[in-house]
Write an enzyme that holds these catalytic residues in place. Structure first.
Site, PDB file in Angstrom:
ATOM      1  N   GLU A 216       7.184 -16.397 -19.347  1.00 44.79           N
ATOM      2  CA  GLU A 216       8.501 -15.823 -19.060  1.00 44.79           C
ATOM      3  C   GLU A 216       9.235 -16.598 -17.970  1.00 44.79           C
ATOM      4  OE1 GLU A 216       7.006 -13.648 -21.799  1.00 44.79           O
ATOM      5  OE2 GLU A 216       5.852 -13.729 -19.930  1.00 44.79           O
ATOM      6  N   ASP A 343       9.426 -12.883 -28.582  1.00 43.38           N
ATOM      7  CA  ASP A 343       8.220 -12.664 -27.776  1.00 43.38           C
ATOM      8  C   ASP A 343       7.128 -12.006 -28.608  1.00 43.38           C
ATOM      9  OD1 ASP A 343       6.460 -12.586 -25.617  1.00 43.38           O
ATOM     10  OD2 ASP A 343       7.303 -10.763 -24.788  1.00 43.38           O
TER      11      ASP A 343
END
EC number: 1.1.5.5
Length: 742
Positions: A216, A343
């Site tokens: 991230e 994701d």
């Protein structure tokens, strides 16, 4: 760093004696089946059913089925299960670990990468080890400072630390044997590097295996194998290419340079950010196929268009990769989510089992990753055998029946079409780190599934990374929930949590349990035809594995996200679980993170038995009243404050400035009343030791002040709603959602 058995600990609220888990202590005696020899440890894990009193590896066996044949506690008597005792932890954040039990000793990792060694029958503290992870590392990880467990081999216990180390300690004394930094000082890992280690260690063939997280922020994924005796690096495998297509002098060089690099291209944000592909959870050795399986994560950044300019499938993101254990040499891969932009990691649990496929028994991998599809692969070759969605999803129209590749819904390709996308699943997946289980008696896989939608929208103006924040290539103000009754009601209706009993042969749900909300704990299956699971609302349950009937419930006083485990000492069976609400859902989702109830964090290890007599003390700290906020705020800077908050603060302190019961709810923080006090915390790092890093290099004083003004506004907007939700004569909330409903 190691504290001996003489060190004293306070039990929960001082009720039980220091370091004690059992109300009526039993004498400890070593069990006959030992697992402390170099040659014995691996064989003991392979033949774990020959000594089921132990729990030697994260999933108990190398197959990671999380099934124990112990049946002293069973369907007929589980209603008599009682709390035997509890051991209080000093880390009140999320607890995700599975304790190991080896020859009567429990090894439990906890938040902030600490290790507790306890007598498994009495709960007596034998030793503890604190690796002293710096507090300012907390915001370098996406999802809480958790740890999912240790590994054991040849009289040593191994675990990773949040700041990237791997520690080996003597299992009897807790004395450090060796420690290494698993993160190399290598420029090819990306300029903005942010590595953390929170996954469970696995040990096989004398090799300690560990991955990492950080995609991230900016990271290039890899897995390392270290010699269990010396800590020497034996091999390393990178999961995405070197950005210059140059050798890393690693086991992955050949496959990355000759195949994977072609699926990326020479340009895009991945060149700077590292590309992602971190292996932060499942990492499995299969002795039948003699292969190691890497479960590979998401891209860095998430945004496919920005990451590789919308080119290629981006190997090995969202994949399972099989390697030879001795050398790390590539054998095969299966990519579940090419072009990942949601994701949709494949790091979720890899499990092996034998099952019929078209009338023939096959040794297979079964896998339920974030993307909502259940996969069956040949464990030796990686051949796709079958796949089907196990929950509702809207990003794909199905899987190609021959290859298993997704058939995309064009509307879901938001990075390419530039539109807003309400994705199901969202980035928290249909299944996350919460372990699933398999029972060879019912032939069912039990999946702790959930639905948590998410709003995806490209970051405006292209990829613009920020220091000290998530850098995923999205407009973080668009994934926030509008604070209107209509929006909250609609979104809450879309939040679900289930326990699914899935038939991997027929590829269908046999039965399911609807929970109050998402983010519930992992599963344990036992020979007593039982399933154990802790829930987000603080309940610990035992279910009938054949039909899902609820046979037992215990109020644990805190949300449970860890998977239970079971063991026996001197012929007596115990069930244990780490209790402690946390992880990314409650810290980032704000008020909607309370849909299952007001799940504050109280962290401890609980042990249950049929003759337990312990009780938790009454807990009455859920009914605090919010502090009335300052009446005035500067409306002119609130919009900028919202942008800065969503960019830097939301992923830890909650969407729209609302907390969900774990980290401080900043609406009621005393610091928002004073500009200097707020800047001292946010800008200068006054609370760094507690995990709140400083942000004066990332934001200007005016930007930090704008956040304070925004929080004052949010406190005023929501104060009466929160107070009303708590109204009764004792100021204890009657409504478990504490004002999240309109």
């Amino acid at each position: 760093m190691t504290r001996p058995a003489s060190a004293k600990r306070r039990s929960l609220l001082g009720i039980l004696a220091a370091g004690t888990i059992c109300a009526a202590a039993l004498p400890y005696a070593a069990v006959p089946a030992r697992a402390d020899g170099q040659g014995n440890t691996g064989e003991a894990i392979i033949h774990a059913d020959d000594h089921p009193e132990n729990w030697l590896s994260y999933g108990r066996t190398y197959s990671e089925q999380r099934y124990s044949p112990l049946d002293q506690i069973n369907r007929s008597n589980v209603g008599d299960l009682k709390l035997l005792g509890y051991y209080t932890l000093d880390t009140n954040r999320g607890q995700e670990a599975t304790p190991l039990v080896v020859d009567g000793i429990m090894y439990a990792t906890t938040n902030w990468s600490k290790m507790e060694a306890l007598d498994a029958a009495t709960g007596k503290l034998l030793w503890q080890y604190d690796p002293k992870v710096p507090g300012n590392i907390a915001d370098k990880g996406c999802c809480d400072t958790v740890n999912r467990g240790a590994g054991y081999w040849n009289g040593k216990v191994f675990w990773g630390t949040f700041d990237g180390r791997l520690v080996a300690a003597d299992a009897k004394t807790g004395k450090k044997v060796w420690a290494v930094n698993t993160i190399p000082a290598d420029a090819s890992l990306g300029k903005q590097r942010s590595y953390t280690v929170d996954g469970a260690v696995r040990v096989a063939k004398g090799l300690v295996l560990i991955g990492n997280g950080g995609a991230e922020f900016g990271a290039r994924g890899f897995v390392s194998a270290f010699d269990a005796e010396t800590g020497k690096l034996k091999w390393r495998f990178y999961t995405v290419p070197n950005n210059k297509n140059e050798p890393d002098h690693a086991a992955s060089d050949n496959i990355l340079m000759n195949k994977a690099y072609k699926t990326w291209g020479p340009k895009g944000a991945w060149v700077r950010q590292g590309g992602g592909g971190t292996v932060w959870d499942s990492l499995v050795y299969d002795p039948v196929s003699d292969l190691i399986y890497l479960a590979v994560g998401n891209g860095s950044p998430w945004n496919y268009k920005y990451r590789s300019e919308g080119i290629g499938s981006n190997l090995f993101l969202g994949s399972i990769v099989a390697l030879k254990p001795e050398t790390g040499e590539y054998v095969w891969h299966f990519q579940a989510t090419p072009m990942d932009q949601w994701d949709y990691t494949s790091v979720q649990q890899i499990m092996t089992l034998d099952m019929p496929v078209k009338g023939e028994m096959r040794h297979v991998i079964v896998h339920a990753p974030k993307n909502g599809f259940f996969y069956v692969l040949d464990a030796k070759t990686g051949e796709f055998l079958s796949g089907k969605n196990y929950v509702y999803q809207n990003w794909a129209n199905g899987l190609d029946p021959l290859t298993g590749r997704p058939m995309y819904n064009p509307d879901g390709l938001y990075t390419l079409n530039g539109k807003f996308w309400y994705g199901i699943p969202g980035p928290l997946g249909a299944h996350n780190f919460m372990a699933m289980a398999y029972s060879p008696k019912t032939h069912l896989v039990y999946i702790p599934a959930h639905q948590i939608p998410f709003g995806y929208k490209n970051q405006v103006g292209g990829f613009k990374p920020h220091a000290d924040s998530w850098n995923v290539g999205l407009d973080m103000t668009k994934n926030g929930l509008p604070d209107t009754p209509e929006a909250r009601t609609a979104y809450i209706k879309d939040l679900h949590g289930w326990l699914l009993a899935w038939d991997p042969v027929k590829m269908e749900t046999v039965w399911k349990i609807d929970h109050k909300g998402p983010w519930n704990g992992g599963i344990l299956a036992t020979g007593g035809d039982l399933l154990f699971q802790g829930l987000a609302n603080g309940e610990f349950h035992a279910y009938d594995a054949t039909n899902g009937s609820d046979l037992y419930k215990f109020d644990a006083q805190s949300g449970i996200i860890a998977p239970p485990m079971t063991y026996s000492v001197n012929g007596k069976q115990y069930v244990a679980v780490e209790v402690g609400w946390g992880g990314i859902y409650p810290i980032s989702m704000g008020g909607v993170g309370r849909t299952s109830g007001w799940t504050v964090n109280h962290s401890y290890i609980a042990a249950f038995s049929l003759d337990g007599k312990a009780k938790l003390p009454a807990l009455n700290n859920r009914g605090f009243l919010p502090v009335k906020p300052p009446a005035q705020y500067d409306q002119k800077v609130v919009d900028n404050g919202y942008f800065q908050y969503q960019t830097y603060c939301q992923t830890c302190h909650g969407d729209n400035g609302e907390g969900a019961g774990m980290l401080p709810d900043l609406r009621w923080a005393g610091a928002i009343r004073h500009q200097d006090a707020f800047y001292n915390v946010v800008g200068r790092g006054a609370l760094t030791a507690y995990g709140m890093d400083r942000f004066d290099t990332s934001m200007t004083p005016d930007e930090i002040e704008a956040i304070r003004q925004y929080l004052i506004k949010r406190a005023n907007d929501t104060y009466q709603r929160e107070v009303d939700a708590r109204k009764n004569d004792k100021n204890i909330p009657e409504n478990p959602t504490l004002g999240i409903n309109p």
